[in-house]
Scaffold this active site. Structure first.
Site, short mmCIF file in Angstrom:
data_model
loop_
_atom_site.label_atom_id
_atom_site.label_comp_id
_atom_site.label_asym_id
_atom_site.label_seq_id
_atom_site.Cartn_x
_atom_site.Cartn_y
_atom_site.Cartn_z
N ARG A 15 0.80 -1.23 0.00
CA ARG A 15 0.00 0.00 0.00
C ARG A 15 0.83 1.29 0.00
NH1 ARG A 15 -2.21 -3.43 -1.48
NH2 ARG A 15 -4.04 -4.48 -0.70
N CYS A 31 -11.38 -0.21 2.46
CA CYS A 31 -10.88 -0.74 3.73
C CYS A 31 -10.26 0.40 4.53
CB CYS A 31 -9.84 -1.84 3.48
SG CYS A 31 -10.63 -3.37 2.98
N GLU A 70 -5.51 2.73 6.71
CA GLU A 70 -5.18 2.73 5.28
C GLU A 70 -5.68 4.03 4.66
OE1 GLU A 70 -5.51 -0.76 2.67
OE2 GLU A 70 -6.94 0.40 1.50
N1 EPU Z 1 -12.96 -11.59 7.13
C1 EPU Z 1 -13.76 -11.84 8.22
N2 EPU Z 1 -14.75 -10.96 8.53
C2 EPU Z 1 -14.96 -9.81 7.78
C3 EPU Z 1 -14.14 -9.55 6.67
C4 EPU Z 1 -13.14 -10.47 6.37
O1 EPU Z 1 -13.57 -12.85 8.91
O2 EPU Z 1 -15.87 -9.06 8.13
C5 EPU Z 1 -11.92 -12.56 6.78
C6 EPU Z 1 -12.25 -13.25 5.45
O3 EPU Z 1 -13.09 -14.34 5.64
C7 EPU Z 1 -10.89 -13.63 4.95
C8 EPU Z 1 -9.97 -12.52 5.51
O4 EPU Z 1 -10.68 -11.89 6.56
O5 EPU Z 1 -10.48 -14.85 5.49
C9 EPU Z 1 -9.59 -11.51 4.44
O6 EPU Z 1 -10.77 -10.91 3.94
P1 EPU Z 1 -10.94 -10.49 2.39
O7 EPU Z 1 -10.70 -11.66 1.53
O8 EPU Z 1 -12.21 -9.74 2.27
O9 EPU Z 1 -9.70 -9.56 2.10
P2 EPU Z 1 -9.14 -8.31 2.92
O10 EPU Z 1 -7.71 -8.63 3.25
O11 EPU Z 1 -10.03 -7.92 4.03
C10 EPU Z 1 -8.19 -7.10 0.82
C11 EPU Z 1 -8.02 -5.65 0.51
C12 EPU Z 1 -9.30 -5.11 -0.12
C13 EPU Z 1 -9.64 -5.91 -1.36
C14 EPU Z 1 -9.80 -7.37 -0.96
C15 EPU Z 1 -10.17 -8.21 -2.19
C16 EPU Z 1 -6.61 -4.63 2.27
C17 EPU Z 1 -6.60 -3.86 3.53
N3 EPU Z 1 -7.81 -4.91 1.76
O12 EPU Z 1 -9.20 -7.17 1.81
O13 EPU Z 1 -9.04 -3.77 -0.50
O14 EPU Z 1 -10.83 -5.43 -1.96
O15 EPU Z 1 -8.57 -7.82 -0.37
O16 EPU Z 1 -9.50 -9.37 -2.30
O17 EPU Z 1 -5.56 -5.00 1.74
C18 EPU Z 1 -9.21 -1.46 0.01
O18 EPU Z 1 -7.99 -1.45 -0.10
O19 EPU Z 1 -9.89 -0.44 0.22
C19 EPU Z 1 -9.86 -2.76 -0.07
C20 EPU Z 1 -11.12 -2.91 0.23
#
Ligand code: EPU
Length: 317
Positions: A182, A240, A311
Protein backbone atom coordinates in the site's frame (compact mmCIF):
# COMPACT_ATOMS: atom_id res chain seq x y z
CA UNK A 1 -1.84 23.00 5.50
CA UNK A 2 -1.39 26.79 5.77
CA UNK A 3 -4.42 29.02 5.07
CA UNK A 4 -4.32 30.95 1.78
CA UNK A 5 -3.89 34.72 1.98
CA UNK A 6 -6.22 37.11 0.13
CA UNK A 7 -3.44 37.83 -2.38
CA UNK A 8 -3.01 34.13 -3.09
CA UNK A 9 -6.76 33.68 -3.51
CA UNK A 10 -6.90 36.66 -5.89
CA UNK A 11 -4.14 35.14 -8.02
CA UNK A 12 -6.01 31.83 -8.20
CA UNK A 13 -9.31 33.52 -9.10
CA UNK A 14 -7.79 35.83 -11.74
CA UNK A 15 -5.48 33.31 -13.38
CA UNK A 16 -7.66 30.18 -13.24
CA UNK A 17 -11.18 31.69 -13.40
CA UNK A 18 -13.84 28.95 -13.25
CA UNK A 19 -11.23 26.20 -12.83
CA UNK A 20 -11.11 27.27 -9.16
CA UNK A 21 -13.84 27.40 -6.53
CA UNK A 22 -13.57 28.68 -2.99
CA UNK A 23 -15.04 27.11 0.17
CA UNK A 24 -15.90 24.02 -1.84
CA UNK A 25 -17.47 21.22 0.26
CA UNK A 26 -15.18 18.19 0.05
CA UNK A 27 -18.07 15.86 0.92
CA UNK A 28 -18.95 16.16 -2.80
CA UNK A 29 -15.51 14.91 -3.80
CA UNK A 30 -14.97 11.98 -1.44
CA UNK A 31 -16.47 8.50 -1.65
CA UNK A 32 -17.19 8.74 2.10
CA UNK A 33 -19.41 11.78 1.34
CA UNK A 34 -17.78 13.39 4.36
CA UNK A 35 -15.60 16.49 4.70
CA UNK A 36 -15.76 20.23 5.29
CA UNK A 37 -14.86 22.83 2.66
CA UNK A 38 -11.55 23.17 0.86
CA UNK A 39 -10.44 26.78 1.06
CA UNK A 40 -9.72 26.58 -2.68
CA UNK A 41 -10.47 23.67 -4.99
CA UNK A 42 -8.96 23.62 -8.47
CA UNK A 43 -9.92 21.31 -11.31
CA UNK A 44 -7.42 22.25 -14.05
CA UNK A 45 -8.51 21.52 -17.62
CA UNK A 46 -5.22 20.29 -19.04
CA UNK A 47 -1.70 19.25 -18.14
CA UNK A 48 -0.43 22.72 -19.07
CA UNK A 49 -2.98 24.39 -16.77
CA UNK A 50 -2.10 21.91 -14.02
CA UNK A 51 1.59 22.74 -14.51
CA UNK A 52 0.89 26.49 -14.36
CA UNK A 53 -1.15 25.94 -11.19
CA UNK A 54 1.41 23.79 -9.41
CA UNK A 55 4.42 25.96 -10.29
CA UNK A 56 2.57 29.20 -9.55
CA UNK A 57 1.23 27.88 -6.24
CA UNK A 58 4.69 26.75 -5.24
CA UNK A 59 6.28 30.10 -6.20
CA UNK A 60 3.70 31.85 -4.04
CA UNK A 61 4.25 29.53 -1.08
CA UNK A 62 0.82 27.84 -1.11
CA UNK A 63 0.29 24.47 0.49
CA UNK A 64 -1.22 22.09 -2.06
CA UNK A 65 -2.96 18.74 -1.80
CA UNK A 66 -3.51 16.73 -4.98
CA UNK A 67 -6.30 14.20 -4.91
CA UNK A 68 -7.38 11.51 -7.35
CA UNK A 69 -10.81 9.95 -7.00
CA UNK A 70 -11.20 10.95 -3.33
CA UNK A 71 -11.86 7.31 -2.50
CA UNK A 72 -9.31 6.66 0.18
CA UNK A 73 -9.68 9.96 1.92
CA UNK A 74 -11.17 11.16 5.20
CA UNK A 75 -11.44 14.95 5.20
CA UNK A 76 -11.95 16.63 8.58
CA UNK A 77 -15.23 18.39 9.38
CA UNK A 78 -13.68 21.89 9.58
CA UNK A 79 -12.34 21.37 6.05
CA UNK A 80 -8.93 21.91 4.47
CA UNK A 81 -6.86 25.10 4.38
CA UNK A 82 -4.74 25.75 1.30
CA UNK A 83 -5.28 24.55 -2.25
CA UNK A 84 -6.80 21.18 -3.20
CA UNK A 85 -6.23 20.05 -6.79
CA UNK A 86 -8.24 17.40 -8.63
CA UNK A 87 -6.38 15.96 -11.62
CA UNK A 88 -9.36 14.72 -13.61
CA UNK A 89 -7.86 16.21 -16.80
CA UNK A 90 -5.11 13.57 -16.99
CA UNK A 91 -7.54 11.19 -18.63
CA UNK A 92 -5.73 9.59 -21.58
CA UNK A 93 -5.20 5.89 -22.16
CA UNK A 94 -2.54 5.56 -24.86
CA UNK A 95 -1.35 2.25 -26.28
CA UNK A 96 2.33 2.21 -27.32
CA UNK A 97 4.88 -0.34 -28.42
CA UNK A 98 3.43 -3.80 -28.97
CA UNK A 99 4.58 -7.33 -29.72
CA UNK A 100 2.50 -10.37 -30.57
CA UNK A 101 2.28 -11.11 -26.81
CA UNK A 102 2.32 -7.75 -25.04
CA UNK A 103 1.25 -4.10 -25.25
CA UNK A 104 2.63 -1.10 -23.39
CA UNK A 105 -0.14 1.22 -22.26
CA UNK A 106 0.33 4.69 -20.79
CA UNK A 107 -2.52 5.68 -18.47
CA UNK A 108 -3.17 9.19 -17.13
CA UNK A 109 -3.34 9.57 -13.35
CA UNK A 110 -6.86 10.97 -13.56
CA UNK A 111 -8.29 7.94 -15.38
CA UNK A 112 -10.75 6.09 -13.14
CA UNK A 113 -9.29 2.66 -12.37
CA UNK A 114 -12.62 1.19 -13.46
CA UNK A 115 -12.18 2.70 -16.94
CA UNK A 116 -8.65 1.27 -17.24
CA UNK A 117 -9.93 -2.18 -16.19
CA UNK A 118 -12.70 -1.95 -18.79
CA UNK A 119 -10.16 -0.93 -21.45
CA UNK A 120 -8.05 -4.00 -20.64
CA UNK A 121 -11.09 -6.26 -20.83
CA UNK A 122 -12.20 -4.76 -24.13
CA UNK A 123 -8.72 -5.28 -25.62
CA UNK A 124 -8.13 -8.73 -24.14
CA UNK A 125 -5.22 -7.54 -21.98
CA UNK A 126 -4.34 -9.40 -18.80
CA UNK A 127 -2.84 -8.07 -15.60
CA UNK A 128 -5.44 -5.62 -14.35
CA UNK A 129 -8.31 -7.91 -13.38
CA UNK A 130 -7.16 -7.81 -9.75
CA UNK A 131 -8.33 -4.17 -9.72
CA UNK A 132 -11.91 -4.91 -10.83
CA UNK A 133 -14.15 -3.10 -8.39
CA UNK A 134 -11.41 -1.05 -6.72
CA UNK A 135 -12.71 2.53 -6.81
CA UNK A 136 -10.58 5.61 -7.41
CA UNK A 137 -8.16 6.92 -10.00
CA UNK A 138 -5.06 5.33 -11.50
CA UNK A 139 -2.87 8.05 -9.90
CA UNK A 140 -4.26 7.43 -6.43
CA UNK A 141 -4.08 3.66 -6.91
CA UNK A 142 -0.43 3.95 -8.00
CA UNK A 143 0.51 6.20 -5.07
CA UNK A 144 -0.89 3.68 -2.61
CA UNK A 145 0.07 0.64 -4.67
CA UNK A 146 -3.55 -0.47 -4.39
CA UNK A 147 -4.11 -4.17 -4.63
CA UNK A 148 -5.75 -7.35 -3.49
CA UNK A 149 -4.57 -10.90 -2.87
CA UNK A 150 -4.52 -11.27 -6.70
CA UNK A 151 -2.05 -8.50 -7.43
CA UNK A 152 -1.16 -4.85 -7.05
CA UNK A 153 -0.54 -1.79 -9.21
CA UNK A 154 3.24 -2.24 -9.17
CA UNK A 155 3.03 -5.71 -10.75
CA UNK A 156 2.74 -4.70 -14.41
CA UNK A 157 4.21 -1.25 -13.99
CA UNK A 158 7.07 -0.16 -16.28
CA UNK A 159 7.44 3.47 -15.20
CA UNK A 160 5.67 6.50 -13.78
CA UNK A 161 5.95 10.12 -14.88
CA UNK A 162 6.16 12.77 -12.19
CA UNK A 163 5.49 16.51 -12.41
CA UNK A 164 7.73 18.43 -10.01
CA UNK A 165 7.22 21.82 -8.39
CA UNK A 166 9.37 23.50 -11.07
CA UNK A 167 7.03 22.28 -13.80
CA UNK A 168 9.37 19.59 -15.16
CA UNK A 169 8.16 16.08 -15.93
CA UNK A 170 10.51 13.16 -15.38
CA UNK A 171 9.95 9.49 -15.96
CA UNK A 172 11.05 7.00 -13.33
CA UNK A 173 11.59 3.42 -14.41
CA UNK A 174 10.20 0.60 -12.24
CA UNK A 175 13.71 -0.07 -10.87
CA UNK A 176 13.78 3.44 -9.39
CA UNK A 177 10.53 2.81 -7.53
CA UNK A 178 10.11 1.08 -4.21
CA UNK A 179 6.81 -0.80 -4.12
CA UNK A 180 5.63 -1.83 -0.67
CA UNK A 181 2.32 -2.94 0.74
CA UNK A 182 0.00 0.00 0.00
CA UNK A 183 2.76 2.48 -0.81
CA UNK A 184 4.93 3.44 -3.77
CA UNK A 185 7.94 5.67 -3.12
CA UNK A 186 10.91 7.04 -5.02
CA UNK A 187 14.05 9.04 -4.33
CA UNK A 188 13.62 12.80 -4.11
CA UNK A 189 15.91 14.54 -6.64
CA UNK A 190 19.20 15.60 -5.02
CA UNK A 191 18.47 13.71 -1.82
CA UNK A 192 20.16 10.36 -2.18
CA UNK A 193 18.54 7.81 0.09
CA UNK A 194 15.52 9.97 0.97
CA UNK A 195 12.48 8.10 -0.33
CA UNK A 196 9.05 9.62 -0.50
CA UNK A 197 6.48 10.84 -2.99
CA UNK A 198 7.94 14.13 -4.21
CA UNK A 199 5.98 15.57 -7.16
CA UNK A 200 2.67 14.53 -8.66
CA UNK A 201 2.10 11.31 -10.56
CA UNK A 202 1.01 12.31 -14.08
CA UNK A 203 0.76 8.85 -15.59
CA UNK A 204 1.91 5.27 -15.34
CA UNK A 205 3.07 2.97 -18.12
CA UNK A 206 2.06 -0.69 -17.86
CA UNK A 207 3.20 -3.79 -19.69
CA UNK A 208 0.13 -5.94 -20.34
CA UNK A 209 0.07 -9.41 -21.82
CA UNK A 210 -2.49 -10.44 -24.41
CA UNK A 211 -4.92 -13.04 -23.16
CA UNK A 212 -8.16 -14.68 -24.07
CA UNK A 213 -10.80 -11.95 -23.92
CA UNK A 214 -13.61 -14.32 -23.07
CA UNK A 215 -11.88 -15.99 -20.11
CA UNK A 216 -10.72 -12.58 -18.88
CA UNK A 217 -14.32 -11.37 -18.87
CA UNK A 218 -15.41 -14.52 -17.07
CA UNK A 219 -12.73 -13.96 -14.42
CA UNK A 220 -13.77 -10.29 -14.08
CA UNK A 221 -17.40 -11.31 -13.49
CA UNK A 222 -16.30 -13.82 -10.87
CA UNK A 223 -14.15 -11.22 -9.05
CA UNK A 224 -16.95 -8.65 -9.11
CA UNK A 225 -19.51 -11.14 -7.81
CA UNK A 226 -17.20 -12.07 -4.93
CA UNK A 227 -16.76 -8.40 -4.09
CA UNK A 228 -20.47 -7.71 -4.12
CA UNK A 229 -20.98 -10.64 -1.78
CA UNK A 230 -18.29 -9.66 0.71
CA UNK A 231 -18.07 -5.85 0.57
CA UNK A 232 -20.62 -3.08 1.19
CA UNK A 233 -20.40 -1.63 -2.32
CA UNK A 234 -22.82 1.17 -3.11
CA UNK A 235 -22.82 2.57 0.44
CA UNK A 236 -20.51 5.56 0.99
CA UNK A 237 -17.19 4.44 2.50
CA UNK A 238 -13.47 4.84 1.95
CA UNK A 239 -12.86 1.18 1.15
CA UNK A 240 -10.88 -0.74 3.73
CA UNK A 241 -10.20 1.58 6.62
CA UNK A 242 -7.13 -0.21 8.09
CA UNK A 243 -4.15 -1.89 6.45
CA UNK A 244 -3.82 -5.60 6.91
CA UNK A 245 -1.22 -6.01 9.67
CA UNK A 246 1.93 -7.93 8.68
CA UNK A 247 2.17 -11.58 9.81
CA UNK A 248 -1.30 -11.55 11.34
CA UNK A 249 -4.87 -12.28 10.30
CA UNK A 250 -6.53 -9.71 8.01
CA UNK A 251 -7.77 -6.54 9.69
CA UNK A 252 -11.34 -7.45 8.69
CA UNK A 253 -11.10 -10.78 10.48
CA UNK A 254 -9.61 -9.20 13.64
CA UNK A 255 -12.32 -6.51 13.79
CA UNK A 256 -14.98 -9.13 13.14
CA UNK A 257 -13.65 -11.43 15.86
CA UNK A 258 -13.51 -8.50 18.27
CA UNK A 259 -17.32 -8.41 17.81
CA UNK A 260 -17.42 -4.96 16.27
CA UNK A 261 -19.63 -5.49 13.22
CA UNK A 262 -22.56 -3.10 13.44
CA UNK A 263 -20.85 -0.89 16.06
CA UNK A 264 -22.06 2.70 15.54
CA UNK A 265 -20.83 6.18 16.24
CA UNK A 266 -23.27 8.83 15.01
CA UNK A 267 -23.84 8.11 11.32
CA UNK A 268 -20.72 5.93 11.00
CA UNK A 269 -21.02 2.18 11.35
CA UNK A 270 -18.74 -0.87 11.09
CA UNK A 271 -20.15 -2.71 8.10
CA UNK A 272 -22.03 -5.95 8.74
CA UNK A 273 -20.78 -7.24 5.42
CA UNK A 274 -17.05 -6.57 5.85
CA UNK A 275 -15.68 -5.48 9.22
CA UNK A 276 -12.77 -3.50 7.73
CA UNK A 277 -15.23 -1.05 6.19
CA UNK A 278 -16.73 1.89 8.02
CA UNK A 279 -19.83 3.00 6.16
CA UNK A 280 -21.55 6.36 6.21
CA UNK A 281 -25.16 5.43 6.87
CA UNK A 282 -26.20 9.08 6.43
CA UNK A 283 -24.93 12.24 8.04
CA UNK A 284 -21.71 10.72 9.43
CA UNK A 285 -19.05 13.27 10.33
CA UNK A 286 -15.29 12.83 10.16
CA UNK A 287 -15.31 13.02 13.96
CA UNK A 288 -17.73 10.04 14.06
CA UNK A 289 -15.43 8.02 11.81
CA UNK A 290 -12.31 8.90 13.76
CA UNK A 291 -13.99 8.04 17.06
CA UNK A 292 -15.10 4.69 15.61
CA UNK A 293 -11.57 4.03 14.32
CA UNK A 294 -10.32 4.68 17.85
CA UNK A 295 -12.83 2.18 19.26
CA UNK A 296 -11.73 -0.43 16.71
CA UNK A 297 -8.01 0.11 17.35
CA UNK A 298 -8.53 -0.14 21.11
CA UNK A 299 -10.69 -3.26 20.97
CA UNK A 300 -8.37 -5.06 18.55
CA UNK A 301 -5.37 -4.14 20.69
CA UNK A 302 -7.06 -5.23 23.93
CA UNK A 303 -8.14 -8.52 22.42
CA UNK A 304 -5.17 -9.48 20.20
CA UNK A 305 -2.32 -7.05 21.08
CA UNK A 306 -2.17 -6.08 17.40
CA UNK A 307 -1.94 -2.41 16.45
CA UNK A 308 -3.99 -1.52 13.36
CA UNK A 309 -2.76 1.26 11.08
CA UNK A 310 -5.18 3.36 9.01
CA UNK A 311 -5.18 2.73 5.28
CA UNK A 312 -7.37 5.75 4.71
CA UNK A 313 -5.54 9.07 4.33
CA UNK A 314 -6.73 11.56 6.94
CA UNK A 315 -6.51 15.26 5.98
CA UNK A 316 -7.62 18.41 7.78
CA UNK A 317 -8.35 18.51 11.52
N1 EPU B 1 -12.96 -11.59 7.13
C1 EPU B 1 -13.76 -11.84 8.22
N2 EPU B 1 -14.75 -10.96 8.53
C2 EPU B 1 -14.96 -9.81 7.78
C3 EPU B 1 -14.14 -9.55 6.67
C4 EPU B 1 -13.14 -10.47 6.37
O1 EPU B 1 -13.57 -12.85 8.91
O2 EPU B 1 -15.87 -9.06 8.13
C5 EPU B 1 -11.92 -12.56 6.78
C6 EPU B 1 -12.25 -13.25 5.45
O3 EPU B 1 -13.09 -14.34 5.64
C7 EPU B 1 -10.89 -13.63 4.95
C8 EPU B 1 -9.97 -12.52 5.51
O4 EPU B 1 -10.68 -11.89 6.56
O5 EPU B 1 -10.48 -14.85 5.49
C9 EPU B 1 -9.59 -11.51 4.44
O6 EPU B 1 -10.77 -10.91 3.94
P1 EPU B 1 -10.94 -10.49 2.39
O7 EPU B 1 -10.70 -11.66 1.53
O8 EPU B 1 -12.21 -9.74 2.27
O9 EPU B 1 -9.70 -9.56 2.10
P2 EPU B 1 -9.14 -8.31 2.92
O10 EPU B 1 -7.71 -8.63 3.25
O11 EPU B 1 -10.03 -7.92 4.03
C10 EPU B 1 -8.19 -7.10 0.82
C11 EPU B 1 -8.02 -5.65 0.51
C12 EPU B 1 -9.30 -5.11 -0.12
C13 EPU B 1 -9.64 -5.91 -1.36
C14 EPU B 1 -9.80 -7.37 -0.96
C15 EPU B 1 -10.17 -8.21 -2.19
C16 EPU B 1 -6.61 -4.63 2.27
C17 EPU B 1 -6.60 -3.86 3.53
N3 EPU B 1 -7.81 -4.91 1.76
O12 EPU B 1 -9.20 -7.17 1.81
O13 EPU B 1 -9.04 -3.77 -0.50
O14 EPU B 1 -10.83 -5.43 -1.96
O15 EPU B 1 -8.57 -7.82 -0.37
O16 EPU B 1 -9.50 -9.37 -2.30
O17 EPU B 1 -5.56 -5.00 1.74
C18 EPU B 1 -9.21 -1.46 0.01
O18 EPU B 1 -7.99 -1.45 -0.10
O19 EPU B 1 -9.89 -0.44 0.22
C19 EPU B 1 -9.86 -2.76 -0.07
C20 EPU B 1 -11.12 -2.91 0.23
Amino acid sequence: MKPLSDTQKRWLANRFKDQVRFDAPMARHTSFRIGGPAQALAVPESLSELTALITGARKRGMDTLVIGGGTNLLVGDPGIDGLVVIIRCLDDITPGEETSDTVKVRVGAGVPLKRFCRYCLAHGLTGMNFAIGIPGSVGGALAMNAGTARGCMADGLLSITILDGQGACRTLAREALCAEYRRLTWEAPGEAGARGQSGIIVNGEFLLARGDARSLRREARHIMRARIKTQPLGIPSAGCIFKNPPDAPAAGRLIDQAGLKGRRQGGACVSDRHANYIVNTGGATAADVRALMGVIEKNVWDRFQIQLTPEVKIVGD
